[in-house]
Write a protein that holds these residues in place. Structure first.
Motif, PDB file in Angstrom:
ATOM      1  N   ILE A  63       0.837  -1.207   0.000  1.00 41.34           N
ATOM      2  CA  ILE A  63       0.000   0.000   0.000  1.00 41.34           C
ATOM      3  C   ILE A  63       0.870   1.254   0.000  1.00 41.34           C
ATOM      4  O   ILE A  63       0.583   2.233  -0.692  1.00 41.34           O
ATOM      5  CB  ILE A  63      -0.949  -0.013   1.206  1.00 41.34           C
ATOM      6  CG1 ILE A  63      -1.972  -1.151   1.062  1.00 41.34           C
ATOM      7  CG2 ILE A  63      -1.669   1.317   1.353  1.00 41.34           C
ATOM      8  CD1 ILE A  63      -2.886  -1.330   2.258  1.00 41.34           C
ATOM      9  N   ALA A  64       1.961   1.214   0.767  1.00 44.01           N
ATOM     10  CA  ALA A  64       2.847   2.377   0.839  1.00 44.01           C
ATOM     11  C   ALA A  64       3.551   2.638  -0.488  1.00 44.01           C
ATOM     12  O   ALA A  64       3.815   3.789  -0.843  1.00 44.01           O
ATOM     13  CB  ALA A  64       3.880   2.170   1.942  1.00 44.01           C
ATOM     14  N   ALA A  65       3.844   1.566  -1.237  1.00 40.66           N
ATOM     15  CA  ALA A  65       4.600   1.714  -2.480  1.00 40.66           C
ATOM     16  C   ALA A  65       3.719   1.973  -3.693  1.00 40.66           C
ATOM     17  O   ALA A  65       4.209   2.460  -4.718  1.00 40.66           O
ATOM     18  CB  ALA A  65       5.441   0.463  -2.728  1.00 40.66           C
ATOM     19  N   LEU A  66       2.434   1.680  -3.609  1.00 42.31           N
ATOM     20  CA  LEU A  66       1.556   1.774  -4.774  1.00 42.31           C
ATOM     21  C   LEU A  66       1.580   3.154  -5.451  1.00 42.31           C
ATOM     22  O   LEU A  66       1.595   3.230  -6.688  1.00 42.31           O
ATOM     23  CB  LEU A  66       0.126   1.398  -4.391  1.00 42.31           C
ATOM     24  CG  LEU A  66      -0.884   1.357  -5.537  1.00 42.31           C
ATOM     25  CD1 LEU A  66      -0.474   0.353  -6.606  1.00 42.31           C
ATOM     26  CD2 LEU A  66      -2.284   1.027  -4.997  1.00 42.31           C
ATOM     27  N   PRO A  67       1.588   4.270  -4.704  1.00 44.26           N
ATOM     28  CA  PRO A  67       1.617   5.575  -5.382  1.00 44.26           C
ATOM     29  C   PRO A  67       2.824   5.778  -6.284  1.00 44.26           C
ATOM     30  O   PRO A  67       2.795   6.632  -7.172  1.00 44.26           O
ATOM     31  CB  PRO A  67       1.625   6.569  -4.218  1.00 44.26           C
ATOM     32  CG  PRO A  67       0.971   5.829  -3.083  1.00 44.26           C
ATOM     33  CD  PRO A  67       1.425   4.419  -3.253  1.00 44.26           C
ATOM     34  N   SER A  68       3.873   4.974  -6.086  1.00 45.08           N
ATOM     35  CA  SER A  68       5.068   5.108  -6.915  1.00 45.08           C
ATOM     36  C   SER A  68       4.817   4.723  -8.367  1.00 45.08           C
ATOM     37  O   SER A  68       5.631   5.049  -9.246  1.00 45.08           O
ATOM     38  CB  SER A  68       6.212   4.265  -6.344  1.00 45.08           C
ATOM     39  OG  SER A  68       6.585   4.720  -5.053  1.00 45.08           O
ATOM     40  N   PRO A  76       0.270   3.883 -17.273  1.00 45.64           N
ATOM     41  CA  PRO A  76       1.501   4.662 -17.063  1.00 45.64           C
ATOM     42  C   PRO A  76       2.536   4.404 -18.163  1.00 45.64           C
ATOM     43  O   PRO A  76       2.545   3.346 -18.801  1.00 45.64           O
ATOM     44  CB  PRO A  76       2.011   4.140 -15.712  1.00 45.64           C
ATOM     45  CG  PRO A  76       0.857   3.432 -15.092  1.00 45.64           C
ATOM     46  CD  PRO A  76       0.057   2.882 -16.227  1.00 45.64           C
ATOM     47  N   ARG A  77       3.399   5.370 -18.347  1.00 47.80           N
ATOM     48  CA  ARG A  77       4.543   5.191 -19.246  1.00 47.80           C
ATOM     49  C   ARG A  77       5.658   4.478 -18.478  1.00 47.80           C
ATOM     50  O   ARG A  77       6.000   4.861 -17.359  1.00 47.80           O
ATOM     51  CB  ARG A  77       5.034   6.547 -19.750  1.00 47.80           C
ATOM     52  CG  ARG A  77       4.062   7.261 -20.687  1.00 47.80           C
ATOM     53  CD  ARG A  77       4.639   8.591 -21.123  1.00 47.80           C
ATOM     54  NE  ARG A  77       3.754   9.301 -22.021  1.00 47.80           N
ATOM     55  CZ  ARG A  77       3.750   9.159 -23.351  1.00 47.80           C
ATOM     56  NH1 ARG A  77       4.625   8.335 -23.915  1.00 47.80           N
ATOM     57  NH2 ARG A  77       2.911   9.842 -24.107  1.00 47.80           N
ATOM     58  N   PHE A  78       6.234   3.475 -19.111  1.00 51.11           N
ATOM     59  CA  PHE A  78       7.289   2.711 -18.453  1.00 51.11           C
ATOM     60  C   PHE A  78       8.482   3.590 -18.099  1.00 51.11           C
ATOM     61  O   PHE A  78       9.098   3.434 -17.037  1.00 51.11           O
ATOM     62  CB  PHE A  78       7.759   1.563 -19.348  1.00 51.11           C
ATOM     63  CG  PHE A  78       6.738   0.465 -19.525  1.00 51.11           C
ATOM     64  CD1 PHE A  78       5.493   0.507 -18.900  1.00 51.11           C
ATOM     65  CD2 PHE A  78       7.017  -0.630 -20.318  1.00 51.11           C
ATOM     66  CE1 PHE A  78       4.561  -0.497 -19.058  1.00 51.11           C
ATOM     67  CE2 PHE A  78       6.097  -1.654 -20.490  1.00 51.11           C
ATOM     68  CZ  PHE A  78       4.865  -1.584 -19.870  1.00 51.11           C
ATOM     69  N   ASP A  79       8.844   4.523 -18.987  1.00 53.23           N
ATOM     70  CA  ASP A  79      10.023   5.341 -18.714  1.00 53.23           C
ATOM     71  C   ASP A  79       9.824   6.239 -17.504  1.00 53.23           C
ATOM     72  O   ASP A  79      10.773   6.524 -16.757  1.00 53.23           O
ATOM     73  CB  ASP A  79      10.419   6.155 -19.947  1.00 53.23           C
ATOM     74  CG  ASP A  79       9.299   7.033 -20.487  1.00 53.23           C
ATOM     75  OD1 ASP A  79       8.175   6.959 -19.969  1.00 53.23           O
ATOM     76  OD2 ASP A  79       9.570   7.805 -21.437  1.00 53.23           O
ATOM     77  N   GLU A  80       8.575   6.673 -17.261  1.00 50.65           N
ATOM     78  CA  GLU A  80       8.310   7.498 -16.088  1.00 50.65           C
ATOM     79  C   GLU A  80       8.437   6.678 -14.804  1.00 50.65           C
ATOM     80  O   GLU A  80       8.980   7.152 -13.800  1.00 50.65           O
ATOM     81  CB  GLU A  80       6.920   8.113 -16.189  1.00 50.65           C
ATOM     82  CG  GLU A  80       6.782   9.138 -17.317  1.00 50.65           C
ATOM     83  CD  GLU A  80       5.370   9.670 -17.444  1.00 50.65           C
ATOM     84  OE1 GLU A  80       4.471   9.149 -16.743  1.00 50.65           O
ATOM     85  OE2 GLU A  80       5.163  10.595 -18.255  1.00 50.65           O
ATOM     86  N   ILE A  81       7.926   5.454 -14.827  1.00 49.04           N
ATOM     87  CA  ILE A  81       8.076   4.576 -13.663  1.00 49.04           C
ATOM     88  C   ILE A  81       9.550   4.283 -13.423  1.00 49.04           C
ATOM     89  O   ILE A  81      10.023   4.285 -12.276  1.00 49.04           O
ATOM     90  CB  ILE A  81       7.285   3.268 -13.866  1.00 49.04           C
ATOM     91  CG1 ILE A  81       5.784   3.538 -13.903  1.00 49.04           C
ATOM     92  CG2 ILE A  81       7.620   2.265 -12.758  1.00 49.04           C
ATOM     93  CD1 ILE A  81       4.941   2.317 -14.202  1.00 49.04           C
ATOM     94  N   ASN A  82      10.285   4.042 -14.485  1.00 52.43           N
ATOM     95  CA  ASN A  82      11.693   3.669 -14.336  1.00 52.43           C
ATOM     96  C   ASN A  82      12.543   4.764 -13.713  1.00 52.43           C
ATOM     97  O   ASN A  82      13.520   4.474 -13.019  1.00 52.43           O
ATOM     98  CB  ASN A  82      12.269   3.265 -15.697  1.00 52.43           C
ATOM     99  CG  ASN A  82      11.882   1.854 -16.088  1.00 52.43           C
ATOM    100  OD1 ASN A  82      11.564   1.032 -15.231  1.00 52.43           O
ATOM    101  ND2 ASN A  82      11.893   1.561 -17.382  1.00 52.43           N
ATOM    102  N   GLU A  83      12.182   6.011 -13.945  1.00 47.32           N
ATOM    103  CA  GLU A  83      12.924   7.092 -13.295  1.00 47.32           C
ATOM    104  C   GLU A  83      12.851   6.961 -11.781  1.00 47.32           C
ATOM    105  O   GLU A  83      13.849   7.137 -11.078  1.00 47.32           O
ATOM    106  CB  GLU A  83      12.372   8.447 -13.738  1.00 47.32           C
ATOM    107  CG  GLU A  83      12.668   8.812 -15.187  1.00 47.32           C
ATOM    108  CD  GLU A  83      12.086  10.161 -15.553  1.00 47.32           C
ATOM    109  OE1 GLU A  83      11.550  10.834 -14.646  1.00 47.32           O
ATOM    110  OE2 GLU A  83      12.175  10.552 -16.735  1.00 47.32           O
ATOM    111  N   ARG A  84      11.671   6.642 -11.276  1.00 49.14           N
ATOM    112  CA  ARG A  84      11.487   6.500  -9.828  1.00 49.14           C
ATOM    113  C   ARG A  84      12.038   5.169  -9.325  1.00 49.14           C
ATOM    114  O   ARG A  84      12.661   5.097  -8.253  1.00 49.14           O
ATOM    115  CB  ARG A  84      10.002   6.619  -9.482  1.00 49.14           C
ATOM    116  CG  ARG A  84       9.398   7.975  -9.809  1.00 49.14           C
ATOM    117  CD  ARG A  84       7.954   8.079  -9.363  1.00 49.14           C
ATOM    118  NE  ARG A  84       7.050   7.247 -10.165  1.00 49.14           N
ATOM    119  CZ  ARG A  84       6.464   7.650 -11.285  1.00 49.14           C
ATOM    120  NH1 ARG A  84       6.705   8.859 -11.764  1.00 49.14           N
ATOM    121  NH2 ARG A  84       5.648   6.840 -11.942  1.00 49.14           N
ATOM    122  N   LEU A  85      11.806   4.102 -10.088  1.00 52.28           N
ATOM    123  CA  LEU A  85      12.215   2.766  -9.653  1.00 52.28           C
ATOM    124  C   LEU A  85      13.734   2.641  -9.599  1.00 52.28           C
ATOM    125  O   LEU A  85      14.291   2.053  -8.660  1.00 52.28           O
ATOM    126  CB  LEU A  85      11.616   1.717 -10.596  1.00 52.28           C
ATOM    127  CG  LEU A  85      11.823   0.244 -10.231  1.00 52.28           C
ATOM    128  CD1 LEU A  85      11.305  -0.047  -8.835  1.00 52.28           C
ATOM    129  CD2 LEU A  85      11.128  -0.651 -11.262  1.00 52.28           C
TER     130      LEU A  85
END
Length: 280
Positions: A63-68, A76-85
């Motif tokens: 639950i804490a990580a879901l907003p990421s 979502p765009r994969f590249d946007e997630i990857n910046e954070r991940l």
């Protein structure tokens, strides 16, 4: 470019992903422009329904990580997630057209790359889909890759998978994946919670796995888990429960080769086999 489609299990319908787009490692760029307004709406509705079910049923870490994940009103765009991940755990997600063979799958995990199917189910499949789609992979799997301990466990699993393939023990290791990464439960101070992606992305199995009196819930034991067959077309009859994610990481530290040798002569447990031990 292009690879042969992959089918696991029995199915009369060929995989729908475009395997002609993928490279030798089965990865392909996310074709974001190909998603239709209906695709984005399907993702939005799935996210809305599933996130509303999480309190009291999903692991706190999830639950804490879901907003990421970012966007919840569109795919979502994969590249946007990857910046954070990448900043969080040095992982990244990569697009795939669907199921991929064992060796490419293990190799990606071993290199901290998680394969995410790049297409989404149809509205007619809103409640149930036979094979993983982008919602299952993103919503179910990716949030916990922001958790350092769990992320390290997934990498260690990939490394172990490559070794298991060489030893002919992939079926034993696949059961560990099924009963942890896909359908695992964790005991928190306030009760049982789900952390497995197959549970977290299912509107029906999430409450069933945590609250129903029907399934058996056992403390996770490596050899018992590896000997237990699983079902792909119904809710699970048995779930295995961990105390924390460190337990998963520590469990995969030893060399599994002697365990594979020992289990080679042992009988399997049916998915619904009741255990004599006290349930978790």
């Amino acid at each position: 470019m292009g690879q042969a489609p992959v089918v696991y299990g029995q199915s009369s319908r060929p995989p729908r992903g475009d395997y002609g787009r993928c490279g030798a490692d089965y990865t392909c760029p996310q074709d974001f422009a190909a998603y239709t307004p209906q695709d984005h709406d399907t993702y939005r509705r799935l996210y809305e329904r599933q996130s509303a079910l999480l309190p009291g049923l999903a692991a706190d870490a999830f639950i804490a990580a879901l907003p990421s994940l970012g966007a919840r009103d569109r795919i979502p765009r994969f590249d946007e997630i990857n910046e954070r991940l990448w900043r969080a755990t040095r992982w990244e997600i990569v697009g795939v057209p669907g199921l991929i063979p064992e060796v490419p799958f293990f190799t990606l995990l071993a290199n901290r790359k998680f394969p995410v199917t790049d297409w989404i189910r149809t509205p007619e499949e809103f409640d149930y889909i036979v094979e993983p789609d982008i919602f299952h992979d993103l919503f179910g799997h990716v949030p916990l890759l922001f958790n350092p301990v769990f992320a390290d466990y997934v990498q260690r699993y990939g490394q172990g998978g490559l070794k298991a393939h060489g030893l002919g023990a992939c079926e034993l290791l696949s059961r560990l994946y099924w009963y942890t990464i896909e359908f695992g439960l964790i005991r928190q101070p306030d009760g049982l919670r789900a952390y497995g992606a197959g549970i977290l992305s299912s509107a029906g199995e999430l409450p069933y796995s945590v609250t129903s009196p029907e399934p058996q819930r056992l403390p996770l034991q490596l050899e018992r888990t590896m000997r237990t067959r699983y079902q792909i077309d119904s809710f699970q009859k048995t779930y295995f429960v961990i105390d924390d994610f460190e337990q998963l990481f520590d469990m995969t530290a030893p060399d599994f080769a002697p365990i594979y040798q020992r289990l080679a002569g042992q009988p399997e447990f049916a998915a619904d086999a009741r255990d004599a031990a006290v349930a978790a």
